[in-house]
Design an enzyme around this catalytic site. Sequence first.
Site, PDB file in Angstrom:
ATOM      1  N   SER A  89      59.117   2.813  37.927  1.00  0.00           N
ATOM      2  CA  SER A  89      58.244   1.640  37.985  1.00  0.00           C
ATOM      3  C   SER A  89      56.921   1.790  37.246  1.00  0.00           C
ATOM      4  O   SER A  89      56.156   0.825  37.175  1.00  0.00           O
ATOM      5  CB  SER A  89      57.973   1.270  39.444  1.00  0.00           C
ATOM      6  OG  SER A  89      59.087   0.595  39.968  1.00  0.00           O
TER       7      SER A  89
ATOM      8  N   SER B 131      58.366  -6.487  44.639  1.00  0.00           N
ATOM      9  CA  SER B 131      59.696  -6.930  44.234  1.00  0.00           C
ATOM     10  C   SER B 131      59.920  -6.642  42.765  1.00  0.00           C
ATOM     11  O   SER B 131      59.183  -7.132  41.898  1.00  0.00           O
ATOM     12  CB  SER B 131      59.869  -8.426  44.504  1.00  0.00           C
ATOM     13  OG  SER B 131      61.100  -8.888  43.972  1.00  0.00           O
TER      14      SER B 131
ATOM     15  N   GLY C 174      56.543   5.875  40.008  1.00  0.00           N
ATOM     16  CA  GLY C 174      57.833   5.485  39.463  1.00  0.00           C
ATOM     17  C   GLY C 174      58.940   6.184  40.212  1.00  0.00           C
ATOM     18  O   GLY C 174      58.941   7.405  40.341  1.00  0.00           O
TER      19      GLY C 174
END
Length: 400
Positions: A133, A224, A356
């Site tokens: 991420s 999300s 991440g």
Amino acid sequence: MPTSRTLLVIPLAVALFGLPTASAPLAAAPATDVTLPLLVTRGKAPAAALLTREDPWPPAAPGQPEPQAAQQPDQQPRWHFTQASQTTTGHTSGSYVGTSTDTSAGTGSAAGTGPSAPSAPGLRRTDHFRAGSITKTFIATVVLQLAAERRLSLADPVERHLPGLIRGTEFDGRTLTLRALLTHTSGLADYTTGTKGLIPVTPLEAVRTALALPATTPGRWSYSNTNYVVLGMVIRQVTGNSYATEAARRIITPLSLSGTSFPGARTTLPSPHGRAYTSEGQDVTALNPRVAGAAGELISTLADLDRFYAALLGGRLLPAAQLHQMLNTRAAQGRYGMGLYPQKLPCGTTVWGHNGHIAGSYVRTAATRDGDRVLTFRVNTDGIADPTLERTLLSAEFCT
């Protein structure tokens, strides 16, 4: 790919790339050298590594690359690399090996070991790894650059750029804004709840999966991955290019992030790279990045991530107004800006960055507000036994 604080229970095998010179003297061991081994003892990760970077250079103009060391001979960034590992690749057993450190200014190879020297169990400081991420910070930066160019507005409804994409009993793209996507306040469900982050999907399939799941409350922060998948689609619609192409043109190439890429559907990692394991010990080094897409596809290195966050927070990628928007957490009730989130440490210092998480990898980058000091650490597994270790590690770096 999930968010920061919910993933503190993830193991961290950190491989960080230090850029020392052979003649540079070693400084006193930082506190992180003491706390890093906890990731392989209490955290039960196979290996861990950490790279910190201090950059005294003044910010360059937005969009301009960082000056090269040759241009600033007396103002080179300082790097510190440390690592720890177990003697086996299993992260529930094996004896602890210990830490090795390199501290230097500027670039070059470490005394006694080149930058590609392996460290048990098979990690290198120059390793490429899946950054999960952290991709979101890159995507948010591109969107904010487009806003600065007036090619879009954060107040734009999704419908303006992607007509008919989001229509359902609970959502309407005519009222859902890009700002809500960037701040995770859209209410869109996380599509990985349905795919478990293991099933490759197209962006359209990801959105359809999310719309079939129960929504969260619009206007309230709820992390999300679907939000950033939609933003990736917006980038293509606005520019005519994929988010990967735009990120490469606007960020990767100007900053000379030579180890950073968007792999698309390529399942392999560039060389050099280590192995990636699930918390059960399954080797998941080969992985289709389409499980994550614009929400978590990125591959990078420790040095590249340090360089990127230093440039971003130092004002080299965004005009002041857009960087201020990126760091504004009011919409997300103080929990998230746009592709960045703050974490207040026990000493009162607040650091900015992202984490991440993707199968076989957990990465965390944190930096001071001005980007002068950046820390990146990584582990090559996706389950850490002790959830307090990340905060302990950040405190050791930024509170001492």
